[in-house]
Structure formats: structure tokens, C-alpha cells
Design an enzyme around this catalytic site. Structure first.
Site, PDB file in Angstrom:
ATOM      1  NE  ARG A 173      -3.686   2.225   2.490  1.00  8.35           N
ATOM      2  CZ  ARG A 173      -4.108   2.835   3.584  1.00  8.35           C
ATOM      3  NH1 ARG A 173      -3.684   2.438   4.764  1.00  8.35           N
ATOM      4  NH2 ARG A 173      -4.957   3.839   3.500  1.00  8.35           N
ATOM      5  CG  HIS A 191      -1.237   5.439  -0.289  1.00 10.23           C
ATOM      6  ND1 HIS A 191      -2.033   6.206   0.517  1.00 10.23           N
ATOM      7  CD2 HIS A 191      -1.977   4.340  -0.604  1.00 10.23           C
ATOM      8  CE1 HIS A 191      -3.210   5.610   0.691  1.00 10.23           C
ATOM      9  NE2 HIS A 191      -3.184   4.475   0.018  1.00 10.23           N
ATOM     10  CG  ASP A 192       6.402   7.049  -3.277  1.00 12.67           C
ATOM     11  OD1 ASP A 192       6.364   8.291  -3.130  1.00 12.67           O
ATOM     12  OD2 ASP A 192       7.393   6.440  -3.712  1.00 12.67           O
ATOM     13  CB  SER A 234       7.214  12.594  -2.153  1.00 16.21           C
ATOM     14  OG  SER A 234       6.099  11.979  -2.775  1.00 16.21           O
ATOM     15  CG  ASN A 236      -1.013   9.210   2.413  1.00 13.46           C
ATOM     16  OD1 ASN A 236      -1.396   8.257   1.735  1.00 13.46           O
ATOM     17  ND2 ASN A 236      -0.411  10.265   1.898  1.00 13.46           N
ATOM     18  N   PRO A 286      -8.378   8.352  -5.078  1.00 10.68           N
ATOM     19  CG  PRO A 286      -9.026   7.658  -7.185  1.00 10.68           C
ATOM     20  CD  PRO A 286      -7.823   7.762  -6.302  1.00 10.68           C
ATOM     21  CG  HIS A 307      -8.680  -3.914  -2.412  1.00 10.33           C
ATOM     22  ND1 HIS A 307      -9.765  -3.127  -2.713  1.00 10.33           N
ATOM     23  CD2 HIS A 307      -7.701  -3.053  -2.018  1.00 10.33           C
ATOM     24  CE1 HIS A 307      -9.463  -1.852  -2.502  1.00 10.33           C
ATOM     25  NE2 HIS A 307      -8.210  -1.789  -2.091  1.00 10.33           N
ATOM     26  CB  THR A 308      -6.204 -10.642  -3.359  1.00  9.90           C
ATOM     27  OG1 THR A 308      -6.458 -12.028  -3.127  1.00  9.90           O
ATOM     28  CG2 THR A 308      -4.703 -10.423  -3.418  1.00  9.90           C
ATOM     29  CG  ASP A 320     -10.166 -12.633  -0.952  1.00 12.45           C
ATOM     30  OD1 ASP A 320     -11.312 -13.139  -1.001  1.00 12.45           O
ATOM     31  OD2 ASP A 320      -9.168 -13.160  -1.477  1.00 12.45           O
TER      32      ASP A 320
END
Length: 369
Positions: free
Chosen positions: A88, A92-93, A102, A120, A191, A221-222, A267
């Protein structure tokens, strides 16, 4: 915290909240766990941006990938949930202002860091610590030649593999950014879990991702878990009609109210394993977020979901393609950026560099600034 901020605490493609789960793949042989590419995921069809290479550290840090994987095997043996957190972190980076490390930076006098933006706030603190630990091990052996951005990319790949997913090569050569994004920029690029497929496709098309890429990256998302606040809008005050009734009843048992402080699996079939069962969940109307389930509801992505649910190898192949594409978003290479001595601090803000001799690379960076 206001309700708008809470709605952004997780992001659809990017949210992979860690869970403490035991994964059978950790019992793989050392020979398997120490291989760093798979012939099933060829480099030949992958396009590289200028400055990245499959063998970037071949002469300067030949044991880089061995160092990273060896340490992560130890980390995951104690807590496999950290794997999802590292994956994750890489998402997000890359999605905010490119894969430049960053998101790892602490705030400064110029403003709050990306870490303080709502999407975050649920990134695992341990993930940041693990990246800096890896940086320390790598720099101890090779010197300050490997960027925190590259270490983050490798950690994400090994998190997938050591959770039972594919092993694949990662192009390297990224450098670390000198700035972090504002709250507004972070919000605009991550999003929320209540966003629908139309919004997500439009948003990610600006980063050159097509529908197949979007659906494949959602397969992250598994693994992992989610807080109730990310999906209770589908339960209260009225239930989302696209949600399976039995699944909804189970979720209400975990989250009896919209503000319940609890978590559940992303999941429900194989939460401990990186596989294609996430898509089987969607076909059975058991996707946790609106952003998940709408991939099956929307006609533009429904067939892709069904193909991944039917063919795990196809999903893994497309996941690798999308990850390699994501890992090259707006990267800094050559003399742009820097190689941080501490992943959470720019070299110009690092007390070590203000009290010691500046290396040649830092002289170049200083002159550019």
C-alpha cells in the site's frame, strides 16, 4: 475529524490495510525465495522510461535484492500483515506525484507531509520503519547509492511474492524527491472507497492506465483488512442493493453501527493469500467497497473481472504489467532528486550533512537547488 476526511481514510485501488495472517508461501524453500525474477513475467515486453534499468545496481550494489528479501522474510515471519502495508505504501507513493519516495518524508517548515493527508492517515507506521531499516542495511553494504524510492518498489514486489503472489523483476534507478505533495494534491490523486468505476477510470486515465490496469491493480485487495468506516455507507442507513444479503448480514455483525471501530477482511475467501479470489468475491456480489463491487456492475469492466475470476494466471500477468507501469510514474532519474541518507528526511534537512563533508553528489544537488 470531519466526515469528508473520514471518507478518504482509505482509497480503492490503493488501500491495502495489513492484517496479521499466516501465509503458507513463507514456508517456501530458500532457493525459491531468493530468486528475483520469473520467466513467466518477461522483461522483453515491458517499456522502460529513460534512466531506469533492469540491472541498474549490478556493479554498485549487486546484493541489493538479496538484502531486501532476506530482511523482509524475517519481518513477515513475525507479522505477515506488514506485507500489505508495504504494498500500500508503494501505491500511495506512486499515485500522488510519482514514485519518488515523497510519501516517506516527514513534514517541515514548508508544511505538513503527505503522511498527514487523510488518505495516508492509516498507512502503517511500521511500514515506514521497515523501509528505513532496509535503507540502513543496504547503505551499510553498498554505500549511499540506492534510493529510498527503489527500496520501496522492491519491498512492494517482495510483499506480493512472499504473500503467495508472483515473483517479477523490477526496473530500478529511481531517485528520491526533494518535495512532498500538499494535502490538496494528495486528496486529488487518491480516489475514495465510495467512488464508482466511472470516476476511477477517468481519474486514472490521466496517468495512462486503461480499464484492464485499473481492474488488475484493484486485485491488491486480495490481501489485508479494512476499517468499518470505509464501507458502512453501503450498510447504513440503507443497504446497497448490489451487496449480497448474507454478506451484508456478516458485515453488520462486525460493524453494528456506522461508527464502529472494527476491521474485517478485504477478501472473504482467501484473505491470507495473494490470488484471484478477490474477483470471485465481486462476481458473487461480495466486494467490500463501492469501488470494488462497481467494477463488476459497470459494463466496461465486468468482463475483465470475470476473466480474472476464471483465470488466475491471467490476473497475475496483468497485475505485473500494471505494477511495472505504476512503478514508473513520474520517476526522477539521472541527476534529478537525490539519494537520501535517511528516507524520512531530505539531505538538506539532515543534521548529518550539515555537520559533515558533503559528498560529490550532494555538491551537484546543492548547485542545482
Amino acid at each position: 475529524m470531519d466526515s469528508k476526511s473520514l471518507s478518504f481514510l482509505t482509497s480503492p485501488i490503493l488501500l491495502i490495510i495489513c492484517s496479521a495472517i499466516l501465509v503458507p508461501s513463507l514456508l517456501r524453500s530458500s532457493a525459491s525465495a531468493d530468486s528475483y525474477s520469473s520467466s513467466s513475467y518477461s522483461q522483453s515486453s515491458a517499456t522502460l522510461v529513460k534512466g531506469l534499468s533492469w540491472s541498474f545496481y549490478e556493479s554498485t550494489c549487486p546484493n541489493l535484492e538479496s538484502i531486501v528479501r532476506k530482511h523482509l522474510k524475517k519481518v513477515f515471519k513475525k507479522d505477515i500483515g506488514q506485507a500489505a502495508g508495504l504494498l500500500r505504501l508503494h501505491f500511495h507513493d506512486c499515485f500522488v506525484q510519482g514514485c519518488d519516495g515523497s510519501v516517506l518524508l516527514d513534514g517541515s517548515a514548508s508544511g505538513p507531509s503527505e503522511q498527514e493527508a487523510p488518505p495516508n492517515l492509516t498507512l502503517r507506521p511500521e511500514a515506514f520503519e521497515i523501509i528505513n531499516d532496509l535503507r540502513e542495511y543496504v547503505h551499510k553494504e553498498c554505500g549511499r547509492v540506492v534510493s529510498c524510492a527503489d527500496i520501496t518498489a522492491l519491498a512492494a514486489r517482495d510483499s506480493v511474492f512472499l504473500s503467495g503472489g508472483p515473483d517479477y523483476s523490477v526496473p530500478l534507478g529511481r531517485r528520491d524527491g526533494l518535495t512532498f505533495a500538499t494535502r490538496e494534491v494528495t486528496l486529488a490523486n487518491l480516489p475514495g472507497p465510495s467512488d464508482n468505476t466511472s470516476f476511477i477510470l477517468t481519474s486514472l486515465a490521466t496517468k495512462n492506465f486503461d480499464a484492464t490496469d485499473v481492474v488488475a491493480l484493484s486485485g491488491g485487495h486480495t490481501i489485508g483488512r479494512s476499517h468499518c468506516s470505509s464501507f458502512t455507507p453501503r450498510l447504513y442507513p440503507t443497504q446497497d442493493p448490489t451487496m449480497d444479503e448474507s454478506f451484508a448480514a456478516d458485515l453488520k455483525a462486525v460493524c453494528p453501527a456506522a461508527d464502529t471501530n472494527a476491521t474485517t477482511m478485504l477478501d472473504i475467501r482467501t484473505p491470507n493469500h495473494f490470488d484471484n479470489k478477490y474477483y470471485v468475491d465481486l462476481v458473487n456480489r461480495q466486494g467490500l467497497f463501492t469501488s470494488d463491487q462497481d467494477l463488476y456492475t459497470d459494463e466496461r469492466t465486468r468482463e475483465i473481472v470475470e476473466s480474472f475470476a476464471d483465470d488466475q494466471d491471467l490476473f497475475l500477468e496483468k497485475f505485473v504489467v500494471a505494477m511495472r507501469k505504476m512503478g514508473q510514474l513520474s520517476v526522477l532519474t539521472g541527476r534529478r532528486g537525490e539519494i537520501r541518507a535517511n528516507c524520512s528526511v531530505r539531505n538538506s534537512d539532515n543534521s548529518y550533512f550539515t555537520t559533515s563533508v558533503i559528498e560529490p553528489e550532494d555538491e551537484e544537488t546543492a548547485s542545482e537547488l
